[in-house]
Design a protein around this motif. Structure first.
Motif, short mmCIF file in Angstrom:
data_model
loop_
_atom_site.label_atom_id
_atom_site.label_comp_id
_atom_site.label_asym_id
_atom_site.label_seq_id
_atom_site.Cartn_x
_atom_site.Cartn_y
_atom_site.Cartn_z
N LYS A 407 86.19 71.20 6.66
CA LYS A 407 87.56 70.84 7.04
C LYS A 407 88.31 70.29 5.83
CE LYS A 407 87.03 71.07 11.72
NZ LYS A 407 87.86 71.28 12.85
N GLU A 453 91.65 66.92 8.65
CA GLU A 453 92.84 67.54 9.26
C GLU A 453 92.95 67.28 10.75
OE1 GLU A 453 91.98 71.99 9.67
OE2 GLU A 453 90.57 71.40 8.13
N ASP A 454 91.84 66.94 11.40
CA ASP A 454 91.86 66.69 12.84
C ASP A 454 92.22 65.25 13.20
OD1 ASP A 454 91.17 69.27 13.26
OD2 ASP A 454 89.02 68.87 13.48
N THR A 455 92.57 64.46 12.20
CA THR A 455 92.94 63.07 12.49
C THR A 455 94.45 62.97 12.64
OG1 THR A 455 91.12 62.43 11.05
CG2 THR A 455 92.64 60.69 11.71
N ALA A 551 97.98 67.22 14.81
CA ALA A 551 96.52 67.24 14.68
C ALA A 551 95.83 67.53 16.02
CB ALA A 551 96.03 65.92 14.10
N HIS A 552 96.62 67.75 17.06
CA HIS A 552 96.10 68.03 18.40
C HIS A 552 95.19 66.91 18.91
CE1 HIS A 552 97.91 71.85 17.79
NE2 HIS A 552 97.01 72.30 16.97
N VAL A 553 95.63 65.70 18.78
CA VAL A 553 94.80 64.56 19.19
C VAL A 553 95.42 63.84 20.39
CG1 VAL A 553 93.91 62.31 18.51
CG2 VAL A 553 93.81 64.23 16.91
#
Lengths: 615, 229
Positions: A407, A453-455, A551-553
């Protein structure tokens, strides 16, 4: 009882004589991380195996402190070669003893594999994680059994104390620490020598020294590793400090959540007393000094020095205004010198090797090494000790091994809830006290949370704000109500109810809380929010204007759906869904009922065909 | 007592050595708003309404004037933009948490704070701790204290139940700036609701009127004996 410096030297010599440097020594990491992964069982199995084989005289077995590579525990190192095995299980023990210890053969399957080259590495110091480190403090952890004083003394421990008491005046000690340019490792970076001098010269008797071991930042555990792994060096530093400052009583304030560290320290103190290194007339010098432990009761704010002192005195752990500073009026109104665990532990090194040697490490403004606990989205979770001036890129990508699953790196949060986020563009900044402050973060205790990147940066800021508003003591209005207000605004943003002007309000509140709060907690609490706005303002804007979380969170702003083209109808998602929101016939594309979906992401995790989409 | 010289709002002024900035300013006729400060009590530094700008070599900083010492040569601004901005934020936050407290409404009106931008509940207690400190420092009863931390911090008697330590003197209610401590004297009873304290008055042998709670009387008697010794 050791009564003179000469006797200490005699003890050290006889201890090192009994040790055969060529004899194999099995060390098992006994730090909290490795214990959680089963290192105690591994240690017991080794003890039993060595007994069964009847080779007690041919091999030394030692449970040590943490060398830092927590990601790969339980860790076993076979000295003198430094053969490094990771992820060791009880089942591996017989093989390790019969092959590596007795025959010197390396067990391939237990070796570390370099994730980049794919090469197996047999020796600890060859592993990239360790190669770039300079473990002045942590390095001794794997050489000593923290529950015995003999290893430490055999390696020259208490030699600096002996030198100080036998050959140096208190002023000379302070001069040496000042010349080494040691700065407080608790995070604020106040010059240690200067602090000692102010306390020494402050009117009032008796004087006290205090070790602040109330490490409380989320994701920080370096002080724990030092107290657990090498408590004698901390004590030695405190005794030297006591002598230099003119104090005869010291306190270690350690959080109760660190039972192993408190236990090891307790043992070290009792050994110190037994051997005459604590108590009256230490090494025949006429200097008296003793140390007591005080356990913290779980309040983060007690890491703030005035709250810490209130807690030691038995009062509510609430900060009070400074001035007067602890060095003027501290414990029971007397001059008190408070330093962090790492600051105290650096002192014996400075005395042993000299101020010039120490000051040659690091950068112009920040000398020596710094320990970071590197956690979050990083391959090599653990403790890292590097010279000041190392860049973030070296730390995260070379030592830390980069980001898992290929990532993208997004930011690193440095300094815990008082610190800030630093984005990719500043990764080449050499780390020291001043460069981090300029970037809107701070050194703090050294906690480093790596984000990929997912954060979601808004959610990350909300996490830290939630922490500080919960830990605020509530005495002053800006911190008690201001952090709560910031938390409310951040919550509404992540829930999709953000309004125009929210970002400006956060900035305004943040600045005001920093300027007008009573203590360091409030004065730094807005930093994570301010720094994420500074570097990731677009993410805030997406949440507020477009009601979307890039980030889709943030659950309120995302939706899971199944790609009918990719779905094979295998049914894994259907079985994984905890609320039965997924339906579909076998071998037919499945669908998600948006009414029922709780957005837990379980379906996406189990799908083998990347058919679950989130947007 | 030695005097020191400092500059407040551009004017050179004298103050007693050891005075706080608030004392120095008030001695010289400069008013600074306060909430948690009371002349009879040790300063607390909690409400941050009394912040002033202290000009230093590295720039200005805000300090709470009720606790910050007045030092020789100091330069202080009690009503600069920096100070007013901070006070407005503090009052806005207090208004968000205690919208019905008159003293807060008045301060808000004075400083031009209208609607708070967040809502943080409706609790008249602003945790200035005047009641706790008066009960400790003046009355000596120590019947109430601050419990918990952060936003859920509150003032309570031990374990939240009526305590024998409370003597019903009602100093707490008297000193409370927001009227958060309610009490009722009904016929022969006094209740301090917030502390769950109830007292029965004693009738006067001559006029028949009810007076002082016996617990309080007993306390006075003890004090009298001590003083005679």
């Amino acid at each position: 009882m050791i009564q003179t410096p000469a006797e200490l030297e005699e003890v050290r010599r006889s201890l090192s004589k009994t040790k055969d440097p060529t004899q194999p020594c099995l060390t098992v990491c006994g730090g909290t991380g490795c214990r959680a992964l089963g290192s105690e069982e591994v240690f017991e199995a080794m003890e039993a195996e060595i007994g069964t084989q009847g080779i007690e005289n041919q091999v030394t077995l030692r449970m040590t402190g943490c060398p830092g590579f927590c990601e790969k525990g339980p860790l076993v190192v076979i000295q003198p070669e430094g053969i490094f095995y990771h992820g060791v299980k009880v089942d591996d023990v017989a093989q390790i003893v019969s092959e590596t210890v007795l025959k010197g053969e390396i067990i391939d399957s237990l070796l570390y594999v370099d994730p980049i080259t794919g090469e197996k590495i047999a020796h600890e110091r060859e592993i990239p994680f360790y190669k770039k480190q300079r473990p002045l403090l942590l390095g001794m952890n794997e050489q000593v059994d923290p529950t015995s004083i003999t290893d430490y003394v055999a390696l020259g421990g208490y030699g600096s104390l002996s030198k100080v008491l036998g050959q140096m005046t208190p002023e000379e000690v302070i001069g040496e620490v000042t010349r080494a340019k040691l700065r407080g490792r608790g995070g604020a970076g106040f010059p240690t020598g200067l602090k000692w001098r102010i306390t020494r010269e402050a009117p009032g008797q008796p004087k006290y020294v205090v070790c602040n071991a109330d490490e409380g930042d989320p994701g920080a555990f370096m002080d724990r590793a030092i107290v657990e792994g090498n408590p004698h060096r901390l004590l030695e530093g405190m005794i030297i400090g006591g002598y230099a400052i003119g104090a005869h009583r010291g306190f270690v304030y350690i959080r109760a959540e660190y039972p192993l560290a408190a236990k090891h320290l307790e043992i070290a103190i009792s050994h110190g007393r037994e051997h005459g290194l604590l108590g009256q007339d230490i090494l025949g010098s006429g200097f008296d000094f003793d140390v007591e432990i005080r356990l913290g009761a779980g309040a983060f704010v007690c890491g703030e020095e005035t709250a810490l002192m209130a807690s030691i005195e038995g009062r509510t752990g609430e900060p009070r205004p400074r001035p007067p500073y602890p060095s003027q009026e501290g414990l029971w109104g007397k001059p008190t010198n408070i330093n962090n665990v790492k600051t105290w532990s650096n002192v014996p090194l400075i005395i042993e090797k000299g101020a010039d040697w120490y000051a040659a490490i690091g950068t112009e403004s920040s000398r020596g090494t710094k320990i970071f606990s590197v956690v979050g989205k990083i391959n090599n979770t653990g403790l890292v000790e590097v010279p000041m001036g190392t860049t973030l890129r070296e730390l995260i990508f070379e030592i830390g091994g980069g980001i898992p699953k290929g990532k993208q790196f997004k930011a690193v949060q440095i300094g815990g809830p008082s610190g800030g986020c630093i984005p990719e563009e500043h990764l080449d900044t050499p780390i020291d006290y001043d460069s981090l402050t300029q970037l809107g973060a701070m050194m703090g205790s050294g906690g480093m949370v790596v984000c990929d990147e997912d954060t979601c940066m808004v959610e990350l800021a909300r996490f830290f704000m939630n922490f500080v508003q919960d830990e605020s003591c509530g005495k002053c209005v800006p911190c008690r109500l201001g952090t709560k207000a910031m938390m409310e605004v951040l919550t509404r943003i992540t829930e999709g109810n953000g309004q125009d002007g929210d970002i400006e309000y956060l900035l305004e509140l943040g600045e005001q809380i920093k300027e007008s709060s009573l203590c360091g907690l409030g004065q730094t609490a807005p930093n994570p929010v301010l720094s994420t706005i500074r570097y990731f303002r677009d993410e805030y804007e997406s949440h507020i204007r477009d009601k979307s979380c890039p980030a889709h969170v943030c659950k309120a702003l995302i939706q899971y759906s199944i790609d009918v083209e990719a779905c094979t109808g295998c049914g894994r998602c259907l079985r994984a869904c905890p609320v039965e929101a997924i339906s579909g016939e076998k071998k037919e594309p499945h669908i998600i009922d948006q009414e029922k979906c709780i957005k837990c992401g379980s379906c996406r995790e189990v799908c083998k065909f990347d058919a679950v989409m989130v947007e | 007592m030695r005097m020191i010289t400092l500059t407040i709002d551009g004017q050179e002024m004298e103050a007693l050595e050891g005075a706080t900035l608030l004392e120095a300013a008030r001695e010289n006729g400069i008013e600074i708003p306060t909430l948690c400060f009371h002349e009879a009590l040790e300063p607390y530094g909690g409400c941050r309404l009394c912040v002033v700008e202290l000009v230093g070599p590295k720039g200005s900083q805000l300090v709470a004037s009720c606790v910050h010492p007045a030092e020789e040569g100091a330069e202080v601004r009690t009503n600069s933009e920096m100070v007013r901005r901070s006070r407005r934020t503090t009052v806005e936050l207090l208004l968000a948490a205690a919208p019905n407290a008159k003293v807060i409404q008045d301060l808000a009106a004075e400083m031009g704070v209208e609607q708070p931008r967040v809502r943080l509940g409706d609790n008249d207690c602003i945790l200035c701790a005047l009641c706790v400190r008066a009960c400790d420092e003046i009355v000596g009863a120590n019947a109430i204290s601050l419990v918990n931390r952060g936003f859920v911090k509150e003032v309570k008697p031990p374990f939240g139940i009526g305590s024998n330590a409370c003597i019903g003197c009602t100093t707490c209610a008297f000193i409370c700036p927001t009227g958060a401590i309610k009490l009722a004297d009904v016929l022969t009873n006094r209740s301090v609701h917030k502390w769950k304290s109830d007292f029965e008055f004693r009738p006067c042998k001559i006029c028949g009127d009810h007076y002082l709670a016996p617990e309080l009387r007993q306390d006075y008697e003890e004090l009298l004996v001590e003083e005679q010794v």
